[in-house]
Motif scaffolding. Sequence first.
Motif, short mmCIF file in Angstrom:
data_model
loop_
_atom_site.label_atom_id
_atom_site.label_comp_id
_atom_site.label_asym_id
_atom_site.label_seq_id
_atom_site.Cartn_x
_atom_site.Cartn_y
_atom_site.Cartn_z
N SER A 6 18.14 18.45 -55.26
CA SER A 6 19.23 18.08 -54.35
C SER A 6 18.93 18.61 -52.96
O SER A 6 18.43 19.72 -52.79
N VAL A 7 19.22 17.81 -51.95
CA VAL A 7 18.85 18.16 -50.57
C VAL A 7 20.00 18.89 -49.89
O VAL A 7 21.07 18.32 -49.70
N PRO A 8 19.79 20.14 -49.52
CA PRO A 8 20.87 20.89 -48.85
C PRO A 8 21.13 20.36 -47.44
O PRO A 8 20.22 19.89 -46.76
N GLN A 9 22.37 20.44 -47.03
CA GLN A 9 22.74 20.08 -45.66
C GLN A 9 23.04 21.40 -44.91
O GLN A 9 24.03 22.06 -45.20
N LEU A 10 22.17 21.76 -44.00
CA LEU A 10 22.28 23.05 -43.33
C LEU A 10 22.97 22.90 -41.98
O LEU A 10 22.83 21.88 -41.31
N PRO A 11 23.69 23.94 -41.54
CA PRO A 11 24.40 23.86 -40.26
C PRO A 11 23.52 24.24 -39.06
O PRO A 11 24.04 24.57 -38.00
N PHE A 12 22.20 24.23 -39.23
CA PHE A 12 21.29 24.58 -38.14
C PHE A 12 20.03 23.74 -38.27
O PHE A 12 19.78 23.09 -39.29
N SER A 13 19.22 23.74 -37.20
CA SER A 13 17.98 22.98 -37.19
C SER A 13 16.83 23.83 -37.72
O SER A 13 16.63 24.96 -37.27
#
Length: 566
Positions: A6-13
Amino acid sequence: MALAGSVPQLPFSLETETAQSLQAQQTAGTLTAETLTRAYLARIAAANAEGPAVQAVRSLNASAVTEARALDQERRRSGPRGPLHGIPVLLDDSFDVEGLPTTAGSIALQSSMPSDDAAVVAQLRAAGAIILGKTNVTELNGVFDANLPEGYSSLGGQVLLPSDTDKTVAGSSAGSAAATSSGLAALTIGMETGTDVGAQLIAPAGVAGVVGLKPTVGLVDGDGVLPAASSQDSFGPLTRSVYDAAVALDAVDTASVDYTAGLSPSALVGEKVAVVAGGTGPYPSAVASVQALGATTSEVALGAPTTRPSIVLREFGQDLDTYLTGASGGASSLDEVIEYNAANPVEGLKYQQNELLAASSATMETYESDLTVGRAESAAVIDSVLSSGHDVIMVPSNSTLVGIADRAGYPVLTVPAGEGTGNAGRNPIGVTFVGTAGSEASLLAAGYAFEQGHSYDRRAPGVTNPSMWRCTPGGSFFTGELCNPGDEGEALAELVDGVGPGRSWATLVSQIQSAKSDDRPAIACSLIDALVSNVGRSGRGVPATTAAPITTEASRLGAVTGCAPR
């Protein structure tokens, strides 16, 4: 993508976050090593062979997620081992990693398996780092043929510069530099031998806009590394900050030095910095910054490089043969590599192999003299400047002093300093700090103060080269617009396909708000339009079953951003 799960959605680049910041987030409990590792693996899958296809990564560790999960559990039980605990790392495909072939980009070594981890890899693991995998290098660490482009190998293809695919990647650690720059790992480890022939990490780091540190020869153990020339080979980190470089060197060096101890914004106060006349790009402004930070600068004339012939090709054959005795499954000597290439010319001889042939037939009559005198004369060029009252030397990118330092075995540090203009528009350019043997702590201190006080803030490839990266999630610039022929926002639709609003709306809102705040209202609106236009479409489009929540959410996003969906 399968390794990521599963691909995490991170709050940073991932392009901009430093290892220091990633460690702080793990300490705070807002990020786990497993989530971070999955994110990097997903980013590699989206950017390495697909999407921008930078071809930076050669192979991946199939156990990376499992190892990350174990490190998370260890952190919860007993705390972190240190600043690299849970930090994903890539290394040049010249470093042995148990279970992965060490190829150095050679088709003759594509099945060559090491018996154990390289010393550097073992030290990184002991520090709690996660070995993600290995990066593409110029074939056989740049010892192949003068016609061979930097960053090219018969096995790995051509590494591309993330900020400008039309420009050279500048050296053998091209994959590591590209991976660090484009956010495929928190940091990487590369190799430097010389600027005439052999491995290079300083030049690739400079053109990729990252920090590169080449330590004094011998400071980092080369056991288990496919060599170019053992008397000049040096192994060091490529990172997104000077602090990260200091932490990485702490983990892999053979000395008992805390390289972070001297890192201070005021480290240049009272220092005497030798500079050279002229210099294009950001160099004059870098000199001004050093002066403003409290250092005294004086122009010096650098001595000429030694006229003694390079020893690299004379060492390469015997060093490679020695290394290959500990591997299995591939060629077992330089001559077998040459024979394999000749037997497979379509892949192996696109650029010929004249340097390999020269190394195979090299004679050693003047080797000892050339080694000793060449090293001494090179050291004298640097030591004569430093002994005249200077603490460090700062030169422009691509200075001949880097090659002189390589021959001397002395340390070199490159730090991003600015960007080009015109034909080199937005391309990163660094400045280089050079010192005497064992002066890594002083170089890092000077580089850190410069980094903190200079007016340039490193920009990610997704910002400086947005057209190449706009369809690759996880970076600094992602629109998902018209990514495939006939598509309307299907790259964006992939984020929500089969997942629903519960897991991806926050990321979409963040991306749209970022576009809005960066004064890109058209992009913010198009993201919403792309999402809505994919409702009910087949293939990778958003399923019709999610049409109602998407329409509802699109209206809410319109209120958040000031855009109204069509």
